[in-house]
Design a protein around this motif. Structure first.
Motif, PDB file in Angstrom:
ATOM      1  N   ILE A  24      75.512  32.422 107.709  1.00 14.75           N
ATOM      2  CA  ILE A  24      74.824  31.153 107.504  1.00 14.75           C
ATOM      3  C   ILE A  24      74.437  31.012 106.032  1.00 14.75           C
ATOM      4  N   ASP A  25      74.665  29.843 105.448  1.00 16.77           N
ATOM      5  CA  ASP A  25      74.141  29.549 104.115  1.00 16.77           C
ATOM      6  C   ASP A  25      72.691  29.115 104.256  1.00 16.77           C
ATOM      7  N   VAL A  26      71.829  29.639 103.398  1.00 14.09           N
ATOM      8  CA  VAL A  26      70.384  29.469 103.567  1.00 14.09           C
ATOM      9  C   VAL A  26      69.755  28.869 102.319  1.00 14.09           C
ATOM     10  N   LEU A  27      68.863  27.900 102.547  1.00 14.11           N
ATOM     11  CA  LEU A  27      67.973  27.388 101.521  1.00 14.11           C
ATOM     12  C   LEU A  27      66.594  27.958 101.838  1.00 14.11           C
ATOM     13  N   LEU A  28      66.052  28.790 100.968  1.00 11.92           N
ATOM     14  CA  LEU A  28      64.780  29.467 101.196  1.00 11.92           C
ATOM     15  C   LEU A  28      63.714  28.847 100.302  1.00 11.92           C
ATOM     16  N   THR A  29      62.625  28.385 100.894  1.00 10.37           N
ATOM     17  CA  THR A  29      61.601  27.713 100.108  1.00 10.37           C
ATOM     18  C   THR A  29      60.876  28.700  99.192  1.00 10.37           C
ATOM     19  N   MET A  30      60.479  28.201  98.038  1.00  9.74           N
ATOM     20  CA  MET A  30      59.848  29.045  97.023  1.00  9.74           C
ATOM     21  C   MET A  30      58.363  29.274  97.295  1.00  9.74           C
ATOM     22  N   ARG A  31      57.787  28.498  98.205  1.00 16.39           N
ATOM     23  CA  ARG A  31      56.375  28.635  98.555  1.00 16.39           C
ATOM     24  C   ARG A  31      56.195  28.181 100.006  1.00 16.39           C
ATOM     25  N   ASP A  32      54.992  28.371 100.544  1.00 12.06           N
ATOM     26  CA  ASP A  32      54.724  27.934 101.914  1.00 12.06           C
ATOM     27  C   ASP A  32      54.951  26.426 102.014  1.00 12.06           C
ATOM     28  N   THR A  33      55.526  26.007 103.143  1.00 12.23           N
ATOM     29  CA  THR A  33      56.025  24.638 103.281  1.00 12.23           C
ATOM     30  C   THR A  33      55.686  24.070 104.659  1.00 12.23           C
ATOM     31  N   PRO A  34      55.187  22.830 104.731  1.00 10.45           N
ATOM     32  CA  PRO A  34      54.872  22.213 106.018  1.00 10.45           C
ATOM     33  C   PRO A  34      56.104  22.011 106.902  1.00 10.45           C
ATOM     34  N   THR A  35      55.901  22.106 108.192  1.00  9.35           N
ATOM     35  CA  THR A  35      56.990  21.862 109.149  1.00  9.35           C
ATOM     36  C   THR A  35      57.618  20.482 108.967  1.00  9.35           C
ATOM     37  N   PRO A  36      56.834  19.381 108.819  1.00 11.43           N
ATOM     38  CA  PRO A  36      57.489  18.073 108.654  1.00 11.43           C
ATOM     39  C   PRO A  36      58.306  17.956 107.378  1.00 11.43           C
ATOM     40  N   VAL A  37      57.959  18.723 106.355  1.00 10.16           N
ATOM     41  CA  VAL A  37      58.747  18.704 105.114  1.00 10.16           C
ATOM     42  C   VAL A  37      60.111  19.346 105.356  1.00 10.16           C
ATOM     43  N   LEU A  38      60.136  20.423 106.121  1.00 11.28           N
ATOM     44  CA  LEU A  38      61.413  21.039 106.486  1.00 11.28           C
ATOM     45  C   LEU A  38      62.252  20.078 107.312  1.00 11.28           C
ATOM     46  N   SER A  39      61.610  19.362 108.257  1.00  8.28           N
ATOM     47  CA  SER A  39      62.337  18.384 109.070  1.00  8.28           C
ATOM     48  C   SER A  39      62.938  17.290 108.195  1.00  8.28           C
ATOM     49  N   TYR A  40      62.153  16.813 107.229  1.00  6.73           N
ATOM     50  CA  TYR A  40      62.649  15.794 106.309  1.00  6.73           C
ATOM     51  C   TYR A  40      63.871  16.299 105.554  1.00  6.73           C
ATOM     52  N   TYR A  41      63.818  17.543 105.103  1.00  9.25           N
ATOM     53  CA  TYR A  41      64.923  18.109 104.338  1.00  9.25           C
ATOM     54  C   TYR A  41      66.177  18.270 105.206  1.00  9.25           C
ATOM     55  N   VAL A  42      65.981  18.654 106.464  1.00  8.87           N
ATOM     56  CA  VAL A  42      67.117  18.784 107.387  1.00  8.87           C
ATOM     57  C   VAL A  42      67.848  17.455 107.523  1.00  8.87           C
ATOM     58  N   ILE A  43      67.097  16.375 107.739  1.00 14.09           N
ATOM     59  CA  ILE A  43      67.706  15.057 107.938  1.00 14.09           C
ATOM     60  C   ILE A  43      68.291  14.521 106.636  1.00 14.09           C
ATOM     61  N   LYS A  44      67.533  14.609 105.560  1.00 17.85           N
ATOM     62  CA  LYS A  44      67.953  14.039 104.275  1.00 17.85           C
ATOM     63  C   LYS A  44      69.237  14.679 103.772  1.00 17.85           C
ATOM     64  N   HIS A  45      69.394  15.993 103.994  1.00 23.82           N
ATOM     65  CA  HIS A  45      70.539  16.711 103.430  1.00 23.82           C
ATOM     66  C   HIS A  45      71.550  17.138 104.490  1.00 23.82           C
ATOM     67  N   GLY A  46      71.414  16.631 105.703  1.00 25.72           N
ATOM     68  CA  GLY A  46      72.407  16.900 106.745  1.00 25.72           C
ATOM     69  C   GLY A  46      72.578  18.367 107.072  1.00 25.72           C
ATOM     70  N   LEU A  47      71.461  19.090 107.174  1.00 31.49           N
ATOM     71  CA  LEU A  47      71.533  20.525 107.471  1.00 31.49           C
ATOM     72  C   LEU A  47      71.691  20.767 108.968  1.00 31.49           C
ATOM     73  N   ASP A  48      72.005  22.007 109.296  1.00 36.39           N
ATOM     74  CA  ASP A  48      72.154  22.386 110.701  1.00 36.39           C
ATOM     75  C   ASP A  48      70.819  22.743 111.356  1.00 36.39           C
ATOM     76  N   GLY A  49      69.762  22.781 110.563  1.00 39.58           N
ATOM     77  CA  GLY A  49      68.458  23.058 111.154  1.00 39.58           C
ATOM     78  C   GLY A  49      67.530  23.748 110.177  1.00 39.58           C
ATOM     79  N   ALA A  50      66.353  24.124 110.707  1.00 37.63           N
ATOM     80  CA  ALA A  50      65.332  24.796 109.908  1.00 37.63           C
ATOM     81  C   ALA A  50      64.678  25.892 110.728  1.00 37.63           C
ATOM     82  N   VAL A  51      64.254  26.934 110.029  1.00 37.51           N
ATOM     83  CA  VAL A  51      63.464  28.011 110.611  1.00 37.51           C
ATOM     84  C   VAL A  51      62.153  28.059 109.834  1.00 37.51           C
ATOM     85  N   ASN A  52      61.035  27.991 110.539  1.00 36.69           N
ATOM     86  CA  ASN A  52      59.748  28.079 109.860  1.00 36.69           C
ATOM     87  C   ASN A  52      58.941  29.227 110.451  1.00 36.69           C
ATOM     88  N   ILE A  53      58.469  30.110 109.588  1.00 42.48           N
ATOM     89  CA  ILE A  53      57.615  31.227 110.013  1.00 42.48           C
ATOM     90  C   ILE A  53      56.174  30.716 110.014  1.00 42.48           C
TER      91      ILE A  53
END
Length: 472
Positions: A73-102
């Motif tokens: 899997i190709d991964v985009l790893l956030t540089m700092r803690d990130t809100p769940t809705p921001v990850l969702s926005y990024y998934v939709i905006k950039h056509g990703l296959d999904g997000a994993v949030n710890i």
């Protein structure tokens, strides 16, 4: 070994180093990698990985990224803690296959967890999490975490904050907000929303004071849950400074909201949802109805009828509201636990968006939230909400389940006009009142919700349910 990885209404959570450890993480991530490869939008699949500020968050996120990459899997790893809705926005905006949030969202600091967002951008649906859960427990038993996928994925570090903030201009009328020139107070509760509202205020010239912006994995010794009991400092600020028009708060992963009105009055999410339902339908030229969970205020039903729109009721879990947004059936949806979103944004609850929508409504109407609630009552009549969570021991849990299966005694006491078993046990009463009993899927708790036409009516229904539970 029994299955130990169970996805609840919003992911898999557990106590750090006990239920949630490197083994359970690795098994869950390997299962998510398999799921992403079997439902690809991209070749190879691309996932974004983030985390909240909890203990070991960045370590678990980096390990997740490395394991996903090892599984092709190709991964985009956030540089700092990130809100769940921001990850969702990024998934939709950039056509990703999904997000994993710890993240463990609003849970206490001893917990962490993992949320999976599929390619459609909302919380994973039961059919999706069941597949992941089954695979994860298989890998946990067999000790299989890595797979030769024929290639190793790439890992790229990103900061999605600015893109998300830019995207809010399509959903929030910042001109109205800046013209009103109001002052607000912000409390991210040491969570992943740290810096987001502050940056938005700086960008648009909104006067703002903020607290709890530092990284603190212990969340100041409490839970990052924007309920009234956890917002004492924010409430104190608004009580002591009458120039502040509004207080907004978010939880650990910034998907839930908390609202404090002028003068320091906490506003229950149900009333926020009622105000925003009316506001969105009155100010947005969107086609569609309103969506709410079975436990959420029926004021939304009355507002939908007033605007000649459909109302959609769902089981508890924002994923169901997210699907209604994705299917363009609703323009606004929310849950009484402090979650909402709007058409054209993300099909995931967003506490940052919630605070901005309330600020926009207060700015446009030139009224406090309390007065906006009174306007709703004038339009559709009164309903008052109440809720009580009761912890259950082994014996009382059995009694509660028995009462849920055979509610004759409760029905005799309440005399409902109808009974709804969509999610839990809901008694629909005369005049629009109702009572809901629901067993938690993740905790030994029964939740009792009620709504009545008078302030004391909802409390009376809950007390009646407690009495019958205690005698069961």
């Amino acid at each position: 070994m029994d299955d130990v990885i169970r996805f609840g209404t919003s992911g898999f959570r557990g106590i750090i180093a006990s239920d949630f450890n490197f083994k359970t993480l690795d098994a869950a991530v390997r299962a998510i990698a398999d799921y992403a490869r079997s439902h690809p939008l991209n070749t190879p699949p691309r996932l974004i990985v983030g985390y909240d500020p909890r203990f070991m968050g960045e370590v678990f996120a980096k390990r997740s990224a490395e394991l996903l990459a090892a599984n092709g899997i190709d991964v985009l790893l956030t540089m700092r803690d990130t809100p769940t809705p921001v990850l969702s926005y990024y998934v939709i905006k950039h056509g990703l296959d999904g997000a994993v949030n710890i993240t463990a969202s609003h849970n206490p600091p001893a917990y962490t967890g993992i949320k999976f967002t599929p390619s459609w951008g909302g919380p994973a649906m039961p059919e999706e999490t069941k597949k992941i859960e089954m695979l994860a427990n298989h890998y946990l038993r067999e000790g299989l975490f890595r797979q030769n996928a024929g290639r190793t994925g790439r890992i790229e570090y990103i900061d999605p904050m600015s893109g998300y903030i830019d995207g809010l201009t399509d959903r929030i009328d910042f001109d109205i907000i800046t013209k009103a020139n109001l002052k607000i107070a912000v409390d991210p509760l040491y969570g992943a929303g740290r810096g987001y509202m502050r940056s938005i205020c700086d960008t648009y010239g909104i006067k703002c004071v903020s607290i709890h912006e530092a990284r603190d994995p212990y969340f100041g010794g409490g839970s990052p849950d924007p309920e009234e009991t956890h917002l004492s400092e924010l409430i104190k600020i608004l009580k002591e400074d009458d120039t502040i028009a509004l207080g907004t708060a978010t939880d650990g992963d910034a998907d839930r909201f908390g609202i404090v009105d002028r003068g320091g009055k906490f506003i229950s999410p149900n009333y926020v949802l009622a105000v925003l339902s009316e506001y969105v339908l009155s100010t947005r030229d969107y086609e569609g109805g309103l969506g709410r969970s079975i436990a959420t205020t029926h004021l939304m039903d009355r507002i939908a009828r007033q605007h000649q729109r459909e109302i959609y009721e769902t089981p508890v879990g924002f994923k169901y509201i997210g699907k209604l947004l994705t299917e363009e059936k609703i323009v606004f949806g929310g849950e009484e636990s402090g979650g909402l979103s709007i058409a054209g944004h993300v099909p995931e609850k967003d506490g940052i968006l919630a605070g901005l929508l309330v600020l926009e409504a207060v700015s446009r109407r030139n009224k406090s939230v309390g007065f906006l609630i009174e306007d709703v009552y004038k339009m559709v009549g009164t309903l008052y909400s109440a809720r009580k969570d009761i912890e259950l021991g082994e014996h009382s849990a059995a009694n509660a389940r028995a009462l849920m299966e055979n509610p004759a005694r409760l029905a005799d006491a309440l005399k409902p006009v109808n009974i709804d078993r969509t999610d839990g046990l809901k008694f629909l009463l005369e005049g629009g009142a109702w009572l809901l009993l629901r067993l938690s899927g993740t905790e030994p708790v029964i939740r009792i919700y009620a709504e009545g036409r008078r302030i004391d009516e909802a409390d009376r229904f809950i007390k009646k349910a407690e009495e019958i539970l205690s005698r069961a």
